[in-house]
Write a protein that holds these residues in place. Structure first.
Motif, PDB file in Angstrom:
ATOM      1  N   ILE A   1      -6.085  -3.220   2.849  1.00 28.59           N
ATOM      2  CA  ILE A   1      -7.009  -2.112   2.590  1.00 28.59           C
ATOM      3  C   ILE A   1      -8.384  -2.405   3.186  1.00 28.59           C
ATOM      4  O   ILE A   1      -8.999  -1.530   3.812  1.00 28.59           O
ATOM      5  N   GLU A   2      -8.847  -3.625   3.015  1.00 23.26           N
ATOM      6  CA  GLU A   2     -10.208  -3.970   3.429  1.00 23.26           C
ATOM      7  C   GLU A   2     -10.340  -4.267   4.927  1.00 23.26           C
ATOM      8  O   GLU A   2     -11.429  -4.593   5.390  1.00 23.26           O
TER       9      GLU A   2
ATOM     10  N   LEU B   1      -5.082  -6.187  -0.802  1.00 25.03           N
ATOM     11  CA  LEU B   1      -6.517  -6.021  -0.594  1.00 25.03           C
ATOM     12  C   LEU B   1      -6.926  -6.352   0.832  1.00 25.03           C
ATOM     13  O   LEU B   1      -7.772  -5.656   1.417  1.00 25.03           O
TER      14      LEU B   1
ATOM     15  N   ASN C   1     -12.855  -0.032   7.287  1.00 25.29           N
ATOM     16  CA  ASN C   1     -13.308  -1.073   6.365  1.00 25.29           C
ATOM     17  C   ASN C   1     -13.286  -2.404   7.099  1.00 25.29           C
ATOM     18  O   ASN C   1     -12.311  -2.729   7.769  1.00 25.29           O
TER      19      ASN C   1
ATOM     20  N   LEU D   1     -10.239   5.443   0.321  1.00 24.01           N
ATOM     21  CA  LEU D   1     -10.401   4.019   0.558  1.00 24.01           C
ATOM     22  C   LEU D   1     -10.941   3.790   1.967  1.00 24.01           C
ATOM     23  O   LEU D   1     -11.561   2.772   2.238  1.00 24.01           O
TER      24      LEU D   1
ATOM     25  N   ARG E   1     -16.342  -5.642  -4.619  1.00 25.03           N
ATOM     26  CA  ARG E   1     -15.334  -6.555  -4.063  1.00 25.03           C
ATOM     27  C   ARG E   1     -14.746  -7.494  -5.115  1.00 25.03           C
ATOM     28  O   ARG E   1     -13.540  -7.655  -5.202  1.00 25.03           O
TER      29      ARG E   1
ATOM     30  N   LEU F   1     -12.206  -5.773  -7.651  1.00 24.17           N
ATOM     31  CA  LEU F   1     -11.024  -5.046  -7.179  1.00 24.17           C
ATOM     32  C   LEU F   1      -9.691  -5.628  -7.641  1.00 24.17           C
ATOM     33  O   LEU F   1      -8.791  -4.859  -8.002  1.00 24.17           O
TER      34      LEU F   1
ATOM     35  N   THR G   1     -14.322  -6.357   6.145  1.00 24.59           N
ATOM     36  CA  THR G   1     -14.860  -7.386   5.266  1.00 24.59           C
ATOM     37  C   THR G   1     -14.119  -8.680   5.538  1.00 24.59           C
ATOM     38  O   THR G   1     -13.063  -8.669   6.172  1.00 24.59           O
TER      39      THR G   1
ATOM     40  N   TYR H   1     -17.456   1.772  -2.096  1.00 18.30           N
ATOM     41  CA  TYR H   1     -17.039   1.182  -3.370  1.00 18.30           C
ATOM     42  C   TYR H   1     -16.352  -0.161  -3.153  1.00 18.30           C
ATOM     43  O   TYR H   1     -16.551  -1.102  -3.916  1.00 18.30           O
ATOM     44  N   LEU H   2     -15.553  -0.262  -2.101  1.00 18.99           N
ATOM     45  CA  LEU H   2     -14.835  -1.507  -1.823  1.00 18.99           C
ATOM     46  C   LEU H   2     -15.801  -2.655  -1.576  1.00 18.99           C
ATOM     47  O   LEU H   2     -15.556  -3.777  -2.015  1.00 18.99           O
TER      48      LEU H   2
ATOM     49  N   SER I   1     -14.898   3.224   2.539  1.00 20.17           N
ATOM     50  CA  SER I   1     -15.378   3.316   1.169  1.00 20.17           C
ATOM     51  C   SER I   1     -16.470   2.299   0.859  1.00 20.17           C
ATOM     52  O   SER I   1     -16.255   1.091   0.963  1.00 20.17           O
TER      53      SER I   1
ATOM     54  N   TYR J   1       0.839  -1.195   0.000  1.00 16.38           N
ATOM     55  CA  TYR J   1       0.000   0.000   0.000  1.00 16.38           C
ATOM     56  C   TYR J   1       0.883   1.256   0.000  1.00 16.38           C
ATOM     57  O   TYR J   1       0.660   2.171  -0.788  1.00 16.38           O
TER      58      TYR J   1
END
Length: 132
Positions: free
Chosen positions: A104-105, A101, A110, A50, A60, A63, A112, A55-56, A53, A28
């Motif tokens: 970030i997630e 990912l 975030n 991000l 999914r 990405l 997930t 969008y993530l 977000s 990252y």
């Protein structure tokens, strides 16, 4: 003697895996932070955040392809329209994409489920072909 051998094996095993520890964070910092910010905050209305977000979550499955091929054209993140080009990163292996990912997630609000390399590999097979 047995204790010494066990200690040596433990140290060697730790060395084998230590280069992967925090790989997502390092990737990252190397590939994303200069545009998306150190904390995933984005840049005003130029670069989408991000952090937190939507969008993530909504995209999914797309990405891995988005990172591998880059982003061209408008996208909406958290109700804000963005239309900048994101560079492609075709050099990132499925393992590196998975680590990136997952980093970030799982940061900046975030949350997930973690990805697996197999999942990312399958998603990459479905990438649309980019025209030169």
């Amino acid at each position: 003697m047995r204790f010494l051998a066990s200690a040596v094996l433990t140290l060697l095993a730790a060395g084998c895996f230590s280069n992967k520890k925090n790989q997502g964070q390092r990737l990252y910092a190397e590939h994303c932070a200069s545009c998306h910010g150190d904390q995933g905050q984005g840049l005003a209305r130029l670069i989408p955040p991000l952090a937190g977000s939507d969008y993530l979550v909504k995209h999914r499955d797309e990405l891995p392809c988005l990172i591998r091929q880059g982003q061209h054209g408008p996208i909406t993140v958290n109700g804000v329209l963005y239309n900048q080009v994101m560079p492609a990163h075709p050099e990132l292996s499925p393992a590196k994409l998975t680590n990136l990912l997952n980093y970030i997630e799982s940061h900046w609000g975030n949350e997930t489920r973690p990805r697996t390399i197999r999942e990312v590999q399958q998603q990459l097979v479905g990438c649309p072909q980019v025209k030169p």
